[in-house]
Design an enzyme around this catalytic site. Structure first.
Site, PDB file in Angstrom:
ATOM      1  N   HIS A   1      -6.972  -4.633  -1.069  1.00  0.00           N
ATOM      2  CA  HIS A   1      -6.303  -5.893  -1.387  1.00  0.00           C
ATOM      3  C   HIS A   1      -7.018  -6.585  -2.536  1.00  0.00           C
ATOM      4  O   HIS A   1      -6.825  -7.767  -2.785  1.00  0.00           O
ATOM      5  CB  HIS A   1      -6.274  -6.824  -0.176  1.00  0.00           C
ATOM      6  CG  HIS A   1      -5.838  -6.161   1.076  1.00  0.00           C
ATOM      7  ND1 HIS A   1      -6.715  -5.529   1.935  1.00  0.00           N
ATOM      8  CD2 HIS A   1      -4.602  -5.998   1.600  1.00  0.00           C
ATOM      9  CE1 HIS A   1      -6.027  -5.018   2.951  1.00  0.00           C
ATOM     10  NE2 HIS A   1      -4.747  -5.277   2.765  1.00  0.00           N
TER      11      HIS A   1
ATOM     12  N   HIS B   1       0.827  -1.222   0.000  1.00  0.00           N
ATOM     13  CA  HIS B   1       0.000   0.000   0.000  1.00  0.00           C
ATOM     14  C   HIS B   1       0.856   1.265   0.000  1.00  0.00           C
ATOM     15  O   HIS B   1       0.372   2.341   0.338  1.00  0.00           O
ATOM     16  CB  HIS B   1      -0.917   0.006   1.226  1.00  0.00           C
ATOM     17  CG  HIS B   1      -1.738  -1.219   1.366  1.00  0.00           C
ATOM     18  ND1 HIS B   1      -2.595  -1.644   0.380  1.00  0.00           N
ATOM     19  CD2 HIS B   1      -1.816  -2.147   2.364  1.00  0.00           C
ATOM     20  CE1 HIS B   1      -3.173  -2.774   0.767  1.00  0.00           C
ATOM     21  NE2 HIS B   1      -2.713  -3.098   1.962  1.00  0.00           N
TER      22      HIS B   1
END
Lengths: 331, 331
Positions: free
Chosen positions: B218, B57
Site C-alpha cells: 500500500h 492488488h
C-alpha cells in the site's frame, strides 16, 4: 531513467536468460542467434512459424513460443529489428519439411530483413505481414506503407499456429493468417512515455493531463494529443475506429483483447475491457472470447490498447485449439 | 492523477465487472457481496477456501478463484478491508460441509473483520494468516504485530487449495497452509508511488534517483530509502533477507517468484528474476519452480518483489497439482 536493470547493454540478454530459464520446460534459448525456440521439435512435415521483431514489447513474441503457436521468436535489440542471419538460423532450426512462415509486424526494417531471410532460406518460406493498428493510415515506422502491426499480431500467431499444428499446408496456413489479420484491428492510448535504456531519456513527453491517442508501440505519435478522457470515451473511440477496419456485421463472434502497454496495472485494464465490452454488447455484438493482460508492451509506457477480431466459426475453432506457451495456455 | 478509469467511485465495481465477465467460464460475481466466486460448486464435504482483502492488488485474490485454489475472494474498497458481512456471505455460498478456511494477509483491519466472520459463521471456520514480508519486523499495517502479508499469499492459496481439492480435512489443510506460509518470504522495492483514486494524490514521493527498499503493497515505508541500485544488488538484498526467514538448507527445492507491483514491465521482471536465480544457483540452491508476472500489485506502483518458498516434496507435489484459475492454470 529509473529501471530494474543492471546496465543498459546487458538488459536484453539478461531478460532473455531470465525468461527462458523460467519457462525452460517449454522453450529453449539460442543465445548466439538471440532466439527463443520451442523445446520440442514439431512433427515432420508440419509448417513451422517464426516471428520476431525489436525487443521491448515483452511478452511478444517470446511468450508465444510453444505447442500450437510459434516455433521460434527472433529478438532484435530494443525497438530494433533482428537481423536476417537470426531469422535464417531460426528457420533452419525449426523447419521440418513443411516450409516456414515468417509472421512480421509492418515496420520497414523488420520487413526488409525478413524478406532477405526468405531469399536466403533454402526451403520454402513465406511472409505474413500484420498491420492491425487502425490509429492512422500509413502509420508504418520509418519509410513504408500501411498500418503498424501491434497487439493483434498475437491473434494471428495463435490462429496460424493452430492451423500449422493441425497439419494444414503452408498455403492454407498463410491464407488463414492473412484472413485473421484482415479481421483484426487495434488501437492504443498512452498515459506516459517510455525510456529506451540505451538512450536514457523519454522518447516523447506528455503533460500531466494529456494522453496520446493512437500511440504506436515505440511511442510513435498517434492520431491526436488529447486532454485525458474517461475509459468509456476511449473505448468508444477505439471500438468505432476498429469496426471501420474489420466491418460491422453482427453475426460473427468477436474476440476482445484489452492489452496493457507495460506501465498500466490490471485494475485499469479490467475497467477498459469492461467499457469496450459494454459498448459492443449494447450495440448487439457478441463478445465470445476475451483476453485481459500485458501481451504487447512498449517498455514501461503507461497505457493500453483494445484489439477486436471478427471470428467466423473456422477461426473460432482454431482459436480454441489447445495451446501451451509461457503466456497463452489452454487445453 | 491520470488513470484509465471513469470515476473514482466507479473504478472498483467496473473493474470487477470487467474481470468476471472476461473470465465468466471460471468465476461468477456476486455484486451485492462484492465477491468473486468459483463458478462450479466444490464437491460436498471438501474444505472451502475464502480469501479477500482491500482491492488495488489485482489479480490478487480474484485471479486465484477456481478449481484447485480459492472458492471465493471478497473485495474491499481500494486498500480497505472487506466487511465481515461479505466474508460471511462468501463462506455461506461456498461451504459444502467440510468447513471454511479464511486466508488473510496480516493487516489489522482484515484480521479484525475475518475474526468477526469466524464468530458469526454457523459452521466450522478457521483463519490462516500470511505474513511473508521480510522487509521489517512488526511491519503490520495500522496497529498490530508481525510482518505484512504480501505476494507469497498466492503460494499459500495454491498449496492449501490443492490440499482442499484432494479432500484433506480442515485441520490438515490449515497445517499445510501454515507450513507453507512459514516456508515463504517476500521483499519488494518501489521505483514510484501510487495514487488511490479517491485520494487523487500519491501516497508518498520518491526522488528521480531514489528507491523505497522493502516497501509495502500500500506504499507503506520500507526498510530504507536508497539511491537507485542495480537488479543484481536488489536481488542479493532480497535473497539474503528472505533466506533469514525461511532458513538456508540447500536440500529443499525452491519456488522463485518475481512479482511486478503494477507499473513495471515484463522485461524488468525477467531481469530481476534472472538476478535472483543466478545468486541462488551460484550458492548451491535448486530453483525448481518459477513464476514471473504481476500477481500482487499496488495499483500502478513501479517496482517488483521477490518471493521464495522452500518446498519439501509434499509441498512441491501440492504445488504441481492441477489448477484452473484466471491467472494460474496448469494440468
Amino acid at each position: 531513467m529509473k529501471k530494474i536493470i543492471n546496465a543498459p547493454e546487458k538488459a536484453l540478454p539478461e531478460a532473455l536468460e531470465g525468461f527462458t530459464t523460467c519457462h525452460g520446460h517449454m522453450v529453449r534459448y539460442d543465445a548466439a542467434a538471440r532466439t527463443v525456440l520451442r523445446r520440442e521439435r514439431k512433427k515432420d512435415g508440419r509448417v513451422a512459424l517464426v516471428s520476431g521483431g525489436g525487443s521491448g514489447h515483452e511478452p511478444m513474441h517470446i511468450g508465444y513460443v510453444g505447442r500450437g503457436m510459434l516455433d521460434a521468436a527472433c529478438t532484435g535489440q530494443i525497438f530494433t529489428s533482428p537481423t536476417p542471419d537470426q531469422m535464417l538460423a531460426a528457420a533452419d532450426a525449426v523447419e521440418t519439411g513443411g516450409g516456414v512462415i515468417f509472421i512480421v509486424k509492418n515496420y520497414a526494417g523488420d520487413i526488409m530483413n525478413f524478406e532477405m531471410a526468405v531469399e536466403m532460406h533454402h526451403g520454402r518460406a513465406m511472409i505474413v505481414i500484420t498491420d492491425d493498428d487502425v490509429a492512422l493510415e500509413n502509420s508504418m515506422c520509418a519509410s513504408g506503407q500501411g498500418n503498424r502491426g501491434v497487439a493483434g499480431t498475437l491473434v494471428v500467431e495463435k490462429i496460424a499456429g493452430a492451423a500449422a499444428e493441425r497439419g494444414y499446408g503452408i498455403d492454407r496456413c498463410v491464407e488463414i493468417a492473412q484472413q485473421t489479420n484482415a479481421a483484426t484491428g487495434s488501437m492504443a492510448v498512452a498515459l506516459s512515455s517510455c525510456v529506451v535504456p540505451a538512450a536514457g531519456t523519454p522518447n516523447f513527453l506528455l503533460g500531466e493531463d494529456e494522453m496520446e491517442l493512437g500511440v504506436g508501440i515505440h511511442g510513435e505519435a498517434g492520431r491526436e494529443r488529447i486532454k485525458a478522457r474517461s475509459a468509456d470515451d476511449l473505448a468508444e473511440l477505439f471500438v468505432d475506429s476498429i469496426l471501420e477496419r474489420i466491418g460491422t456485421a453482427k453475426d460473427d463472434p468477436l474476440l476482445l483483447m484489452c492489452n496493457g502497454l507495460g506501465g498500466s496495472p490490471p485494475i485499469e485494464l479490467y475497467i477498459l475491457y469492461n467499457s469496450a465490452r459494454k459498448i459492443l454488447t449494447s450495440r448487439g455484438y457478441r463478445v465470445e472470447r476475451s483476453l485481459i493482460g500485458t501481451f504487447c508492451s512498449a517498455l514501461e509506457m503507461a497505457g493500453a490498447s483494445i484489439t477486436l477480431t471478427k471470428l467466423d466459426m473456422g477461426l473460432l475453432n482454431l482459436w480454441d485449439d489447445p495451446v501451451e506457451t509461457p503466456v497463452l495456455r489452454w487445453a
